[in-house]
Design an enzyme around this catalytic site. Structure first.
Site, PDB file in Angstrom:
ATOM      1  N   GLU A   1      -0.203 -74.225  85.192  1.00  0.00           N
ATOM      2  CA  GLU A   1      -1.621 -74.071  85.391  1.00  0.00           C
ATOM      3  C   GLU A   1      -2.110 -72.608  84.953  1.00  0.00           C
ATOM      4  OE1 GLU A   1      -2.825 -72.271  89.170  1.00  0.00           O
ATOM      5  OE2 GLU A   1      -0.925 -72.503  90.033  1.00  0.00           O
TER       6      GLU A   1
ATOM      7  N   ASP B   1     -10.864 -73.866 106.225  1.00  0.00           N
ATOM      8  CA  ASP B   1     -10.791 -73.540 104.724  1.00  0.00           C
ATOM      9  C   ASP B   1      -9.391 -74.347 104.350  1.00  0.00           C
ATOM     10  OD1 ASP B   1     -10.202 -72.849 102.163  1.00  0.00           O
ATOM     11  OD2 ASP B   1     -10.810 -70.877 102.295  1.00  0.00           O
TER      12      ASP B   1
ATOM     13  N   SER C   1      -7.416 -76.295 101.083  1.00  0.00           N
ATOM     14  CA  SER C   1      -7.339 -76.318  99.566  1.00  0.00           C
ATOM     15  C   SER C   1      -7.442 -77.785  99.194  1.00  0.00           C
ATOM     16  CB  SER C   1      -6.112 -75.615  99.128  1.00  0.00           C
ATOM     17  OG  SER C   1      -5.986 -75.846  97.591  1.00  0.00           O
ATOM     18  N   GLN C   2      -8.190 -77.800  97.961  1.00  0.00           N
ATOM     19  CA  GLN C   2      -8.333 -79.235  97.388  1.00  0.00           C
ATOM     20  C   GLN C   2      -6.733 -79.638  96.863  1.00  0.00           C
ATOM     21  OE1 GLN C   2     -10.905 -79.983  94.084  1.00  0.00           O
ATOM     22  NE2 GLN C   2     -11.905 -77.986  94.591  1.00  0.00           N
TER      23      GLN C   2
ATOM     24  N   LYS D   1       2.092 -69.500 100.180  1.00  0.00           N
ATOM     25  CA  LYS D   1       2.337 -68.013 100.554  1.00  0.00           C
ATOM     26  C   LYS D   1       1.938 -67.884 101.936  1.00  0.00           C
ATOM     27  CE  LYS D   1       0.901 -64.744  97.047  1.00  0.00           C
ATOM     28  NZ  LYS D   1       0.711 -65.662  96.057  1.00  0.00           N
TER      29      LYS D   1
END
Ligand code: PSU
Ligand code: MN
Length: 291
Positions: A21, A130, A132-133, A151
């Site tokens: 990525e 929150d 993540s996608q 993390k």
């Protein structure tokens, strides 16, 4: 979508390809280390007899298999960070964009790549809602993602629950506890696998049974790069307070945390991050060769 000749040729010949990525380069690592890391990771992939395919968006063109000059161009143009849902926005508006785990997984699978190596996936943050996608994408995309777990800035329990809810199989490579970084292992049990061949077999079984989701391979951070838990938690507390004070939200949260961790640890997390990326890329190569 442009696929570099090297990657196209490898896919056609069914050679092992490992996707990488660009968000970790553009938003996760400082300059000029990010360029050096890109070169090092590509070298590791070639040295392990695989073909690297770093993914990003240059002036609205999705590119699978970025060259060094293109990575430099991307980083120099202040790219936006795109998950899968933002890909069409970046493309239609001719933007420079770095791809996260979600968008890289999506584009890799579109190109026919089956293995993708990264540092850590996004998950469920502590505190405010929150998520993540990355997790949602992994539930829909057929790919093997190798990461060092995630993390410890995240809520690990909730991240693992979300991965289960969204049917992402998590397997620990030679560990039955979910790895986190930079502090090593969590106390959360997961299934363990012992060889790249086993991972390939699970992937093939999944596909034979037409189950459409990814496999997350959680690879331990190498022992010598572990940073003690109390030290990391101390930094996280400081950073979380800053995030509240500065009202940092959404996409900005992860990059902010990553760069502050590097500053507070005086570069220690950077060294660990690079080491775990290299370690994940090596494992991804072995898996790719077994598929
Ligand atoms: N976690 C890391 N390193 C990273 C990222 C997450 O330890 O570089 C990056 C990855 O690109 C990941 C993205 O896909 O952040 C997740 O961002 P968010 O939490 O905004 O979904
Ligand atoms: Mn988010």
């Amino acid at each position: 979508m442009i696929i570099s000749d090297k990657v196209k040729d490898a896919i056609n010949k069914k050679l092992p390809v490992v996707a990488l990525e660009s968000t970790v380069l553009a938003h996760g690592l400082p300059y000029p280390e990010n360029i050096k890391v890109f070169e090092k990771l590509e070298k590791i992939v070639y040295d392990n007899n695989c073909i690297p395919a770093t993914i990003g968006i240059l002036k609205g063109k999705v590119k699978i298999g970025l060259e060094k000059e293109e990575v430099i161009e991307l980083i120099n143009n202040n790219p936006i960070k795109v998950g899968t849902r933002e890909i069409p926005f970046a493309v239609a508006k001719n933007l420079y964009a770095a791809t996260t785990v979600s968008s890289t997984a999506y584009l890799s699978s579109l190109a026919g790549i089956k293995v993708f190596a990264t540092g850590g996936i996004g998950g469920v943050h502590r505190g405010d809602w929150d998520v993540s996608q990355d997790i949602i994408e992994l539930s829909k995309t057929n790919i093997i993602v190798v990461s060092a777990g995630c993390k410890s800035i995240l809520d690990i329990d909730k991240t693992l629950e979300f991965l289960e809810t969204f049917q992402v199989l998590v397997v620990g490579y030679k560990t039955n506890l979910f790895p986190i970084f930079y502090n090593g292992l969590s106390d959360k049990p997961i299934y363990s696998v012992n060889s790249p061949k086993e991972i390939a077999e699970i992937f093939n079984s999944k596909n034979n049974l037409n189950i459409k989701s990814s496999i997350l391979v959680a690879n331990k951070i190498p022992e010598e790069f572990i940073i003690p838990n109390n030290e990391i938690e101390n930094y996280i507390n400081i950073i979380e307070n800053e995030i509240k004070l500065k009202n940092i939200k959404g996409k900005e949260v992860t990059p902010y945390m990553l760069s502050r961790l590097v500053e507070l640890s005086k570069g220690k997390t950077l060294i660990s991050n690079i080491a775990l990326l290299e370690n994940n890329v090596k494992l991804a190569c072995e898996i790719a060769k077994n598929i």
